[in-house]
Design an enzyme around this catalytic site. Structure first.
Site, PDB file in Angstrom:
ATOM      1  N   HIS A   1      32.362  51.983  47.466  1.00  0.00           N
ATOM      2  CA  HIS A   1      32.183  53.142  48.345  1.00  0.00           C
ATOM      3  C   HIS A   1      30.745  53.269  48.864  1.00  0.00           C
ATOM      4  O   HIS A   1      30.487  54.008  49.808  1.00  0.00           O
ATOM      5  CB  HIS A   1      32.626  54.431  47.660  1.00  0.00           C
ATOM      6  CG  HIS A   1      31.688  54.961  46.612  1.00  0.00           C
ATOM      7  ND1 HIS A   1      31.864  54.730  45.266  1.00  0.00           N
ATOM      8  CD2 HIS A   1      30.565  55.718  46.713  1.00  0.00           C
ATOM      9  CE1 HIS A   1      30.904  55.324  44.592  1.00  0.00           C
ATOM     10  NE2 HIS A   1      30.099  55.933  45.443  1.00  0.00           N
TER      11      HIS A   1
ATOM     12  N   ASP B   1      36.641  49.882  42.925  1.00  0.00           N
ATOM     13  CA  ASP B   1      35.363  50.395  43.420  1.00  0.00           C
ATOM     14  C   ASP B   1      34.203  49.457  43.094  1.00  0.00           C
ATOM     15  O   ASP B   1      33.141  49.882  42.623  1.00  0.00           O
ATOM     16  CB  ASP B   1      35.083  51.784  42.861  1.00  0.00           C
ATOM     17  CG  ASP B   1      34.019  52.521  43.676  1.00  0.00           C
ATOM     18  OD1 ASP B   1      33.800  52.143  44.840  1.00  0.00           O
ATOM     19  OD2 ASP B   1      33.409  53.460  43.138  1.00  0.00           O
TER      20      ASP B   1
ATOM     21  N   GLY C   1      23.647  58.821  44.727  1.00  0.00           N
ATOM     22  CA  GLY C   1      22.545  57.877  44.850  1.00  0.00           C
ATOM     23  C   GLY C   1      22.477  56.939  43.656  1.00  0.00           C
ATOM     24  O   GLY C   1      21.962  55.831  43.754  1.00  0.00           O
ATOM     25  N   ASN C   2      23.000  57.390  42.500  1.00  0.00           N
ATOM     26  CA  ASN C   2      23.090  56.531  41.323  1.00  0.00           C
ATOM     27  C   ASN C   2      24.228  55.517  41.438  1.00  0.00           C
ATOM     28  O   ASN C   2      24.273  54.537  40.677  1.00  0.00           O
ATOM     29  CB  ASN C   2      23.323  57.352  40.053  1.00  0.00           C
ATOM     30  CG  ASN C   2      22.046  57.915  39.473  1.00  0.00           C
ATOM     31  OD1 ASN C   2      21.861  59.125  39.400  1.00  0.00           O
ATOM     32  ND2 ASN C   2      21.166  57.027  39.039  1.00  0.00           N
ATOM     33  N   SER C   3      25.155  55.749  42.356  1.00  0.00           N
ATOM     34  CA  SER C   3      26.342  54.901  42.479  1.00  0.00           C
ATOM     35  C   SER C   3      25.971  53.430  42.600  1.00  0.00           C
ATOM     36  O   SER C   3      25.155  53.043  43.435  1.00  0.00           O
ATOM     37  CB  SER C   3      27.154  55.304  43.715  1.00  0.00           C
ATOM     38  OG  SER C   3      27.743  56.559  43.535  1.00  0.00           O
TER      39      SER C   3
ATOM     40  N   LEU D   1      52.961  43.623  44.632  1.00  0.00           N
ATOM     41  CA  LEU D   1      54.391  43.886  44.472  1.00  0.00           C
ATOM     42  C   LEU D   1      55.160  43.689  45.762  1.00  0.00           C
ATOM     43  O   LEU D   1      56.206  43.051  45.783  1.00  0.00           O
ATOM     44  CB  LEU D   1      54.589  45.309  43.932  1.00  0.00           C
ATOM     45  CG  LEU D   1      56.017  45.790  43.727  1.00  0.00           C
ATOM     46  CD1 LEU D   1      56.764  44.866  42.764  1.00  0.00           C
ATOM     47  CD2 LEU D   1      56.025  47.223  43.196  1.00  0.00           C
ATOM     48  N   GLY D   2      54.672  44.249  46.853  1.00  0.00           N
ATOM     49  CA  GLY D   2      55.331  44.074  48.150  1.00  0.00           C
ATOM     50  C   GLY D   2      56.336  45.151  48.483  1.00  0.00           C
ATOM     51  O   GLY D   2      57.420  44.862  48.985  1.00  0.00           O
ATOM     52  N   ILE D   3      55.988  46.426  48.232  1.00  0.00           N
ATOM     53  CA  ILE D   3      56.862  47.533  48.631  1.00  0.00           C
ATOM     54  C   ILE D   3      56.026  48.605  49.320  1.00  0.00           C
ATOM     55  O   ILE D   3      54.805  48.636  49.211  1.00  0.00           O
ATOM     56  CB  ILE D   3      57.579  48.177  47.426  1.00  0.00           C
ATOM     57  CG1 ILE D   3      56.552  48.901  46.527  1.00  0.00           C
ATOM     58  CG2 ILE D   3      58.393  47.170  46.647  1.00  0.00           C
ATOM     59  CD1 ILE D   3      57.164  49.829  45.498  1.00  0.00           C
TER      60      ILE D   3
END
Length: 461
Positions: A169, A199, A272-274, A332-334
């Protein structure tokens, strides 16, 4: 003494009680016994009284007492100033100053064996932490001009040749990414790849000989262990360190419909720590700080921060470095959504929980396993599935090629299907968010999924 005249009292210093200015001549004074007998004769028997001895006057003492009293009053008025003057000019005044020399902080090599003080961990690792600034274009304003946005985050150097790890992010949709090292060096970074479900993201700078971190084992963390975070809180307090303890391990939290397995800590973590590192007392990186999850439902919190366990994402980071995306991520494909009581009542289903299958992708793992439109997935292996979030969470426990057992509700019956997870296609990985809740009807040509259900199974709304 006091004289009583018409019930008014007057004070006089004279022995005889007179107020005349002339001194009376001395008279012989009766003894105390004679005075007592005379008083008793006039007033009857009285209680004994204490003999009062005459006090000899000492006028010099009175003068000294008066002088002392004046000094006391003067001292009360200017005491503060006098005290200040004494403290400033008194020959006995002294100020204690410590002669202890400054503590020398050793810069140790992170070897996984040497436990360090907080100051030593900072000295050993701060050069591996980076400050990240991004810019992006977000639509246009009223005048048709492009709107520029900017944000800040943190990251850490994974390899000496310039691979840097951060949160997805932090760099998502960024047009430019600038990395600043602790020594002030700046680099333009290239986005390598990332994964929104976990993330995580990898960026690359053109440099060599960068100081890289040492990864630790997040599975060895215990509640109460000391941890440290270094990052860029608020986007301007660069290379700040905060400390705390592990509050919980394997904490599952749900953010915007996506479940995450997290390390919970009470170390101060702010926007900002992310993307910065969470380190143990040996200086090893055991988690990736995620400030995005330090708030819940738009409420500010205190003493609550989260970090992604490094063990959960290390293999994915390597995959991103090699292929630009996570190649072994299960698929999975749904197109599905959470089953509701309204749907159960409307279409006469006996269950109101699970993942309703709106459509099945041709050639996918779901089609190969026999899943059909209208099925409701209620269990994967031994894990109950009540919502789409549950299915997303359980997928993270598997890799492409793993085989699982699906429990499915179909037309009033419960059946089991054997399913082998596919690998996420490269184009799907670029778009992210596959197999998620139906929100955009354009996937179905603009039709409402309920209408598609009606078309295939009948019934009305």
């Amino acid at each position: 003494m006091y004289n009583d005249e018409k019930n008014l009292y007057h004070y006089t210093y004279r022995k005889d009680g007179s107020e005349s200015g002339h001194e009376p001549q001395a008279e012989a004074q009766p003894s105390v016994d004679d005075q007592l007998r005379a008083f008793q004769d006039q007033n009857g028997p009285q209680r004994p009284i204490q003999e009062m001895k005459p006090v000899k006057k000492n006028r010099m003492g009175l003068k000294i007492t008066a002088l002392a009293l004046c000094c006391a009053l003067l001292g009360g008025a200017v005491g503060g100033g006098v005290a200040w003057g004494i403290s400033r000019s008194g020959s006995g005044t002294s100020i204690n100053v410590s002669s202890r020399p400054a503590t020398t902080v050793s810069i140790n090599k992170v070897d996984g064996k040497t436990e360090m003080s907080d100051a030593e961990v900072y000295a050993a690792t701060v050069n591996s932490v980076v400050s990240i600034r991004t810019s992006a274009t977000s639509g246009t304003n009223f005048f048709g001009q492009a709107v520029e946005t900017a944000s800040a985050g943190s990251g850490f150097v994974l390899t000496a040749d310039g691979y840097i790890v951060t949160n997805y992010h932090v760099v998502k949709d960024a047009d430019t990414v600038t990395v600043t090292m602790y020594n002030g060096d700046e680099y333009n970074a290239l986005y390598v790849g990332g994964d929104e479900d976990y993330d995580i993201a990898v960026i690359k700078v053109e440099a060599t000989g960068l100081p890289a971190v040492t990864l630790g084992d997040s599975s060895t963390l215990n509640v109460g262990d000391h941890v440290l975070a270094i990052g860029n809180p608020l986007g301007e307090l660069t290379f700040s360190m905060s400390g705390g303890m592990v509050s919980s391990v394997n904490r599952t939290i749900n953010v915007d419909g996506t479940p995450f397995n997290m390390i919970q800590t009470d170390a101060s973590i702010n926007p900002g720590n992310s993307g910065g590192p969470l380190m143990n007392s040996y200086g090893e990186v055991v988690g990736i700080v995620s400030a995005k999850y330090s708030s819940y439902s738009d409420e500010s919190v205190e003493g609550l921060g989260f970090a992604i366990p490094i063990n959960d994402v290390y293999a994915m980071i390597e995959d991103i470095m090699t292929n630009g995306y996570v190649t072994n991520k299960p698929y999975l494909g749904i197109f599905g959504g959470s089953m509701t009581e309204q749907m159960a009542a409307q279409y006469r289903y006996d269950i109101s929980e699970g993942v309703f299958v709106y459509s099945v992708e041709e050639g996918s793992a779901a089609e190969k396993a026999g899943l059909q439109m209208g099925d409701v997935i209620t269990k994967v292996d031994d894990t109950d599935i009540s919502t789409m979030e549950d299915l997303t969470a359980v997928k993270k426990q598997y890799s492409a090629g793993d085989t699982v057992t699906f429990t499915v509700y179909r037309q009033g019956e419960t059946i089991t299907l054997s399913l082998t997870w596919d690998a996420t296609p490269a184009d799907t990985a670029a778009n992210e968010n596959q197999d998620q809740t139906v929100q955009d009807n354009s996937q179905y040509g603009g039709y409402d999924p309920y209408d598609l259900f009606d078309y295939f199974f009948g019934g009305g709304r």
